[in-house]
Design an enzyme around this catalytic site. Structure first.
Site, mmCIF file in Angstrom:
data_model
loop_
_atom_site.group_PDB
_atom_site.id
_atom_site.type_symbol
_atom_site.label_atom_id
_atom_site.label_comp_id
_atom_site.label_asym_id
_atom_site.label_seq_id
_atom_site.Cartn_x
_atom_site.Cartn_y
_atom_site.Cartn_z
ATOM 1 N N CYS A 116 0.805 -1.230 0.000
ATOM 2 C CA CYS A 116 0.000 0.000 0.000
ATOM 3 C C CYS A 116 0.835 1.276 0.000
ATOM 4 C CB CYS A 116 -0.941 0.014 1.192
ATOM 5 S SG CYS A 116 -2.070 -1.368 1.169
ATOM 6 N N HIS A 256 -3.461 7.185 2.349
ATOM 7 C CA HIS A 256 -3.854 5.879 1.809
ATOM 8 C C HIS A 256 -5.251 5.553 2.323
ATOM 9 C CE1 HIS A 256 -3.977 1.744 0.744
ATOM 10 N NE2 HIS A 256 -3.823 1.294 1.977
ATOM 11 N N ASN A 286 -10.297 -0.047 -0.710
ATOM 12 C CA ASN A 286 -8.835 -0.015 -0.650
ATOM 13 C C ASN A 286 -8.291 -0.625 -1.937
ATOM 14 O OD1 ASN A 286 -6.123 -0.356 -0.129
ATOM 15 N ND2 ASN A 286 -6.392 -1.336 1.866
HETATM 16 O O1 UT7 Z 1 -4.099 -1.354 3.334
HETATM 17 C C1 UT7 Z 1 -3.281 -2.330 3.935
HETATM 18 C C2 UT7 Z 1 -3.296 -2.268 5.399
HETATM 19 N N1 UT7 Z 1 -4.570 -2.736 5.882
HETATM 20 C C3 UT7 Z 1 -5.228 -2.042 6.788
HETATM 21 O O2 UT7 Z 1 -4.839 -0.981 7.170
HETATM 22 C C4 UT7 Z 1 -6.471 -2.691 7.366
HETATM 23 C C5 UT7 Z 1 -6.482 -2.551 8.866
HETATM 24 N N2 UT7 Z 1 -7.585 -3.249 9.504
HETATM 25 C C6 UT7 Z 1 -8.871 -2.844 9.423
HETATM 26 O O3 UT7 Z 1 -9.191 -1.917 8.705
HETATM 27 C C7 UT7 Z 1 -9.885 -3.524 10.297
HETATM 28 O O4 UT7 Z 1 -9.220 -4.344 11.244
HETATM 29 C C8 UT7 Z 1 -10.914 -4.401 9.521
HETATM 30 C C9 UT7 Z 1 -11.837 -3.501 8.707
HETATM 31 C C10 UT7 Z 1 -10.210 -5.388 8.616
HETATM 32 C C11 UT7 Z 1 -11.806 -5.160 10.511
HETATM 33 O O5 UT7 Z 1 -12.410 -4.252 11.405
HETATM 34 P P1 UT7 Z 1 -12.314 -4.479 12.977
HETATM 35 O O6 UT7 Z 1 -13.064 -3.391 13.609
HETATM 36 O O7 UT7 Z 1 -10.872 -4.629 13.341
HETATM 37 O O8 UT7 Z 1 -13.116 -5.832 13.176
HETATM 38 P P2 UT7 Z 1 -12.641 -7.182 13.864
HETATM 39 O O9 UT7 Z 1 -11.798 -7.964 12.944
HETATM 40 O O10 UT7 Z 1 -12.132 -6.882 15.245
HETATM 41 O O11 UT7 Z 1 -14.024 -7.900 14.033
HETATM 42 C C12 UT7 Z 1 -15.059 -7.411 14.924
HETATM 43 C C13 UT7 Z 1 -16.278 -8.279 14.788
HETATM 44 C C14 UT7 Z 1 -15.982 -9.780 14.879
HETATM 45 O O12 UT7 Z 1 -17.089 -10.400 15.486
HETATM 46 P P3 UT7 Z 1 -17.061 -10.782 17.047
HETATM 47 O O13 UT7 Z 1 -15.893 -11.702 17.219
HETATM 48 O O14 UT7 Z 1 -16.904 -9.488 17.783
HETATM 49 O O15 UT7 Z 1 -18.384 -11.435 17.254
HETATM 50 C C15 UT7 Z 1 -15.919 -10.206 13.442
HETATM 51 O O16 UT7 Z 1 -16.222 -11.565 13.276
HETATM 52 O O17 UT7 Z 1 -16.870 -8.085 13.488
HETATM 53 C C16 UT7 Z 1 -16.987 -9.345 12.823
HETATM 54 N N3 UT7 Z 1 -16.761 -9.101 11.384
HETATM 55 C C17 UT7 Z 1 -17.754 -8.795 10.546
HETATM 56 N N4 UT7 Z 1 -19.080 -8.632 10.728
HETATM 57 C C18 UT7 Z 1 -19.820 -8.301 9.650
HETATM 58 C C19 UT7 Z 1 -15.586 -9.142 10.713
HETATM 59 N N5 UT7 Z 1 -15.815 -8.848 9.413
HETATM 60 C C20 UT7 Z 1 -17.145 -8.624 9.290
HETATM 61 C C21 UT7 Z 1 -17.966 -8.286 8.213
HETATM 62 N N6 UT7 Z 1 -19.302 -8.126 8.431
HETATM 63 N N7 UT7 Z 1 -17.485 -8.093 6.959
#
Ligand code: UT7
Length: 329
Positions: A116, A256, A286
């Site tokens: 990225c 980004h 992204n």
């Molecule tokens: O560009 C390259 C570098 N990449 C980045 O900078 C990405 C950095 N990371 C992020 O942007 C975020 O971590 C994500 C968008 C990928 C995920 O968001 P998050 O707030 O960190 O969510 P999480 O992985 O902590 O998941 C929270 C909850 C989980 O459920 P429980 O365990 O709390 O019940 C996940 O299973 O949200 C659930 N979840 C979803 N729910 C609905 C994860 N993905 C989804 C989804 N729809 N698509």
């Protein structure tokens, strides 16, 4: 003699026509529009459809339009650098393929891989060639067909990424504009959190790697988020301090587009109000290498000569960095 700087003298983006909305994703994986919007800021993303079309197609479209817009012949280009994580093939370089597609014959070309942060790495590298005085017209093409490495059954990654990219033309200038400073960083220890498991020399493609879905993006969202939010803000602050500029002096922050929450945190840290932050994540998601050139392209008509821009990125590798530039036209 006054110092030669590299200035961006033209910008062109390209996104494919197909729009993959959050609503359509709801029919593919267990997700919903509200979650995607509140956790990432993304409403829709573009997908490149069609047989035999790869990243070179996106890059070549951007370059063709840019050369036309600038009235420049492909023969005048000295160097083309392509930054991508989704090259057409493992070899040859996508940069060479793009050059061939658009009729660039008098240039050398190569690919550069910094995930990225690729556009920042590419722009910095290209600027060094320009600063020697030996290269007059250099293209940096930053593009990705992320849909080629996304697992559309994995809701934690498929909602984030989209296809697209852009190209910039760099030319020498002796005016007080162009690329003023750049800070680039890397930490290979970040590999564990964000990578593709197979298809390289460590684990070549096999039936087993395909069955295990190891040719898709592997991302541990939360640790990547933490590193991204800290490092992108830190490096943006560092380049401001190094150049003795403040948030008030910045006309545009160009971050980004990985997650709206990371963008907001970076803007807050360097005191740039959101109306001076380029954000188009809601439309394109992204696009990895493509995000910053796509922002510059969309904001081109609002930019004025002498505007202070801070470009900042964080991505796989880990890689991150910031560029301070003064818009040249
Ligand atoms: O560009 C390259 C570098 N990449 C980045 O900078 C990405 C950095 N990371 C992020 O942007 C975020 O971590 C994500 C968008 C990928 C995920 O968001 P998050 O707030 O960190 O969510 P999480 O992985 O902590 O998941 C929270 C909850 C989980 O459920 P429980 O365990 O709390 O019940 C996940 O299973 O949200 C659930 N979840 C979803 N729910 C609905 C994860 N993905 C989804 C989804 N729809 N698509």
């Amino acid at each position: 003699m006054s110092k030669i700087r590299a200035a961006i003298t033209g910008i062109q983006g390209y996104v494919p026509d197909y729009i993959l909305t959050n609503k359509e994703l709801e029919t593919m994986v267990d997700t919903n529009n509200e979650w995607i919007l509140s956790r990432t800021g993304i409403k829709e993303r573009r997908i490149l459809k069609g047989e035999n079309l790869g990243t070179s197609y996106i890059g070549a479209k951007a370059v063709e339009k840019l050369l036309k817009k600038k009235g420049i012949s492909p023969d005048e280009i000295d160097l083309l650098i392509c930054t991508t994580v989704t090259p057409d093939m493992q070899f040859p370089a996508t940069a060479n393929i793009i050059s061939d597609m658009v009729g660039i014959k008098n240039a050398f070309s190569f690919d550069l891989m910094a995930a990225c942060s690729g556009f920042l790495y590419g722009l910095t590298t290209a600027s060094k060639y320009i600063e020697t005085g030996n290269y007059k017209k250099v293209l940096v093409v930053s593009a990705d067909k992320m849909s080629s490495i996304v697992d559309y059954t994995d809701r934690s990654t498929c909602i984030i990424f989209g296809d697209g990219g852009g190209a910039v033309l760099l030319e020498p200038t002796t005016e007080e504009v162009g690329i003023m400073d750049s800070i680039l960083k890397a930490d290979g220890a970040g590999k564990v959190h964000l990578h593709m498991k197979a298809g390289g020399s460590v684990k070549p493609s096999s039936h087993e790697t395909i069955n295990a879905k190891e040719h898709f993006i592997y991302q541990e969202g939360q640790p990547v988020f933490k590193f991204a939010v800290t490092n992108m803000a830190n490096v943006a602050e560092e380049i401001l301090k190094k150049n003795n500029i403040k948030g008030d002096d910045i006309n545009w922050l160009v971050p980004h587009q990985a997650n709206k929450r990371i963008i907001d945190a970076t803007a807050r840290r360097i005191n740039v109000p959101l109306e001076r932050v380029m954000v188009n994540i809601e439309k394109y998601g992204n696009t990895t290498n493509g995000t910053i050139p796509l922002c510059l392209w969309e904001w081109e008509s609002k930019l004025k000569k002498g505007d202070n821009l801070i470009l900042a990125a964080f991505g796989g590798g880990f890689t991150w960095g910031a560029i301070y530039l003064k818009w040249a036209y």
